[in-house]
Design a protein around this motif. Sequence first.
Motif, PDB file in Angstrom:
ATOM      1  N   ASP A  30      49.710  33.574  47.155  1.00  0.00           N
ATOM      2  CA  ASP A  30      50.457  33.731  46.144  1.00  0.00           C
ATOM      3  C   ASP A  30      51.713  34.728  46.300  1.00  0.00           C
ATOM      4  N   SER A  31      53.063  34.530  45.862  1.00  0.00           N
ATOM      5  CA  SER A  31      53.728  35.509  45.522  1.00  0.00           C
ATOM      6  C   SER A  31      54.559  36.640  47.080  1.00  0.00           C
ATOM      7  N   GLY A  32      53.406  35.528  48.702  1.00  0.00           N
ATOM      8  CA  GLY A  32      53.456  36.036  49.710  1.00  0.00           C
ATOM      9  C   GLY A  32      52.153  36.604  50.485  1.00  0.00           C
ATOM     10  N   ARG A  33      51.617  36.509  49.151  1.00  0.00           N
ATOM     11  CA  ARG A  33      49.583  37.639  49.718  1.00  0.00           C
ATOM     12  C   ARG A  33      48.483  36.845  49.799  1.00  0.00           C
ATOM     13  N   ILE A  34      47.609  36.795  50.187  1.00  0.00           N
ATOM     14  CA  ILE A  34      46.496  36.686  50.078  1.00  0.00           C
ATOM     15  C   ILE A  34      45.553  36.563  49.024  1.00  0.00           C
ATOM     16  N   VAL A  35      45.339  35.914  48.153  1.00  0.00           N
ATOM     17  CA  VAL A  35      44.902  36.563  46.522  1.00  0.00           C
ATOM     18  C   VAL A  35      42.907  36.330  46.130  1.00  0.00           C
ATOM     19  N   PHE A  36      42.870  35.491  47.230  1.00  0.00           N
ATOM     20  CA  PHE A  36      41.363  35.316  47.067  1.00  0.00           C
ATOM     21  C   PHE A  36      41.130  34.603  48.862  1.00  0.00           C
ATOM     22  N   ASP A  37      39.410  34.926  49.124  1.00  0.00           N
ATOM     23  CA  ASP A  37      39.217  34.681  51.004  1.00  0.00           C
ATOM     24  C   ASP A  37      38.249  34.862  50.454  1.00  0.00           C
ATOM     25  N   VAL A  38      37.327  32.859  50.361  1.00  0.00           N
ATOM     26  CA  VAL A  38      35.707  32.815  50.597  1.00  0.00           C
ATOM     27  C   VAL A  38      35.019  32.211  52.035  1.00  0.00           C
ATOM     28  N   SER A  39      33.584  32.256  51.829  1.00  0.00           N
ATOM     29  CA  SER A  39      33.406  31.403  53.405  1.00  0.00           C
ATOM     30  C   SER A  39      32.057  31.842  52.639  1.00  0.00           C
ATOM     31  N   GLY A  40      31.448  30.752  53.995  1.00  0.00           N
ATOM     32  CA  GLY A  40      29.917  31.293  53.731  1.00  0.00           C
ATOM     33  C   GLY A  40      28.635  29.926  52.603  1.00  0.00           C
ATOM     34  N   GLU A  41      28.292  30.735  51.890  1.00  0.00           N
ATOM     35  CA  GLU A  41      27.919  30.515  50.709  1.00  0.00           C
ATOM     36  C   GLU A  41      27.876  30.327  49.835  1.00  0.00           C
ATOM     37  N   GLU A  42      28.896  31.325  50.041  1.00  0.00           N
ATOM     38  CA  GLU A  42      29.239  31.685  48.378  1.00  0.00           C
ATOM     39  C   GLU A  42      30.739  29.864  48.267  1.00  0.00           C
ATOM     40  N   ARG A  43      31.506  29.815  49.102  1.00  0.00           N
ATOM     41  CA  ARG A  43      32.554  28.583  48.957  1.00  0.00           C
ATOM     42  C   ARG A  43      31.446  27.705  49.178  1.00  0.00           C
ATOM     43  N   ALA A  44      30.074  27.669  49.823  1.00  0.00           N
ATOM     44  CA  ALA A  44      29.337  26.203  48.990  1.00  0.00           C
ATOM     45  C   ALA A  44      29.441  25.863  47.870  1.00  0.00           C
ATOM     46  N   ALA A  45      28.957  27.234  47.219  1.00  0.00           N
ATOM     47  CA  ALA A  45      28.813  26.587  45.894  1.00  0.00           C
ATOM     48  C   ALA A  45      29.910  26.734  44.880  1.00  0.00           C
ATOM     49  N   MET A  46      30.816  26.878  45.103  1.00  0.00           N
ATOM     50  CA  MET A  46      32.362  26.561  44.276  1.00  0.00           C
ATOM     51  C   MET A  46      32.736  25.345  43.594  1.00  0.00           C
ATOM     52  N   THR A  47      33.617  25.248  42.705  1.00  0.00           N
ATOM     53  CA  THR A  47      33.851  24.249  42.464  1.00  0.00           C
ATOM     54  C   THR A  47      35.407  24.196  42.138  1.00  0.00           C
ATOM     55  N   VAL A  48      36.343  23.351  41.426  1.00  0.00           N
ATOM     56  CA  VAL A  48      38.203  24.007  42.034  1.00  0.00           C
ATOM     57  C   VAL A  48      37.478  24.245  40.709  1.00  0.00           C
ATOM     58  N   GLN A  49      37.175  24.376  39.275  1.00  0.00           N
ATOM     59  CA  GLN A  49      37.406  25.415  38.328  1.00  0.00           C
ATOM     60  C   GLN A  49      37.280  27.071  38.966  1.00  0.00           C
ATOM     61  N   ASP A  50      36.184  26.855  39.675  1.00  0.00           N
ATOM     62  CA  ASP A  50      35.077  27.874  40.433  1.00  0.00           C
ATOM     63  C   ASP A  50      37.257  29.080  40.969  1.00  0.00           C
ATOM     64  N   LEU A  51      37.115  27.816  42.023  1.00  0.00           N
ATOM     65  CA  LEU A  51      38.968  28.469  43.177  1.00  0.00           C
ATOM     66  C   LEU A  51      39.423  28.455  42.034  1.00  0.00           C
ATOM     67  N   LEU A  52      40.161  27.996  41.037  1.00  0.00           N
ATOM     68  CA  LEU A  52      41.297  28.611  39.871  1.00  0.00           C
ATOM     69  C   LEU A  52      40.736  29.868  39.283  1.00  0.00           C
ATOM     70  N   ASP A  53      39.930  29.589  38.589  1.00  0.00           N
ATOM     71  CA  ASP A  53      39.534  31.410  38.487  1.00  0.00           C
ATOM     72  C   ASP A  53      39.438  32.721  38.661  1.00  0.00           C
ATOM     73  N   ARG A  54      39.084  32.229  40.049  1.00  0.00           N
ATOM     74  CA  ARG A  54      39.169  32.886  41.222  1.00  0.00           C
ATOM     75  C   ARG A  54      40.621  33.184  41.528  1.00  0.00           C
ATOM     76  N   PHE A  55      41.650  32.542  41.467  1.00  0.00           N
ATOM     77  CA  PHE A  55      43.456  32.345  41.942  1.00  0.00           C
ATOM     78  C   PHE A  55      43.560  33.452  40.377  1.00  0.00           C
ATOM     79  N   LYS A  56      43.065  33.122  39.576  1.00  0.00           N
ATOM     80  CA  LYS A  56      43.725  34.096  38.488  1.00  0.00           C
ATOM     81  C   LYS A  56      43.617  35.748  38.240  1.00  0.00           C
ATOM     82  N   GLN A  57      41.987  35.918  39.070  1.00  0.00           N
ATOM     83  CA  GLN A  57      41.880  37.114  38.787  1.00  0.00           C
ATOM     84  C   GLN A  57      42.304  37.228  40.026  1.00  0.00           C
ATOM     85  N   GLY A  58      43.032  37.036  41.113  1.00  0.00           N
ATOM     86  CA  GLY A  58      43.458  37.688  41.965  1.00  0.00           C
ATOM     87  C   GLY A  58      44.688  37.553  42.088  1.00  0.00           C
TER      88      GLY A  58
END
Length: 266
Positions: A224-252
Amino acid sequence: MLKAVQLKKTFNEGTVNEKLALQDLSLTLPDGDFAAIVGSNGAGKSTFFNAIAGSFYVDEGSLYLDDLDITFMPEHKRSRMIGRLFQDPLLGTAPHMTIEENLTIAYLRASGHTSAFSRSAEKERRFFREQLRELDMGLEDRMEQPVGLLSGGQRQALTLLMATVVTPKLLLLDEHTAALDPQTAAKVLALTARIVRDRNISCLMVTHNMHQALELGNRTLMMDSGRIVFDVSGEERAAMTVQDLLDRFKQGAGSELNNDRILLSE
C-alpha cells in the motif's frame, strides 16, 4: 537471493503531478521463496518490479541479487539474471518470428552468448522441443510457426518458458494470467508453480486474487502506498483466510482495502 534496502522512488518531483511511488521499501527474498503480492492499483507493485528489473534507477536505497549490487546496473544486463512476464500475452515475444526463433533469442540473451547457433543448433532444437513438450500444448510440433498465430494462453506459456529456458536468479510475474480465461489461467499457473518449484527459482508474483495469494508459493506480501504493510509465511500463512488478510491489511495500512477487483476475486 533478492535484497531490497529502503527503496524510494518519486516521479515528476517538484511538479503538480509529483507521486511518491516507493517509500522505504525493504524486502529479503531467499533462494527458492515464491511470494505472492497483493495491493490496490497504485500501491507500487509494478513500480517495485520496474525498479528490480532496471526500467529506472531508484532515488534512494539499494538492490542486491545474491552478492551482486545491481542498483545501477543497466536493464539489459539485469535481464540475463531476471525473467519477467507481464499481464498482456502480446508482450515478451516477437509475433512475426517463429517459436524456435523466439526461444533462441531468449536462450542467447540469458546465457550471455553473442553469436547464433552453429554446430550445436540441432542439440539446442532438441532441447527446445523437450521443453515445449512439457507445456503439454502441442507446441513442440509447431516450432516453425510464427508466435502471432498462438492463442493467448499458448503465448503466455511460451513466454514463461522463454523467461526460464536458462534458469534465472529471479522471476517476476506481473499478473501474468489476468488476461486469460479461467481454464487457461489455471493451466499456466500450474505450469508456473511446477517450474518455480522444480528449478528452485526465487519468484515474486503480483496477483489481484486473494485466494491465489494464500494458495500459491510459500509467502504472501501486501502493499500500500509504495510500501510493504504485511508479510506472512509458514504456519501462520497456512492458517489464514481471505478475511484474515483483509484484517491484517487494515492494521498495516491504517485503512481498509478498497478495490472491487480484489475483493470480488474468486
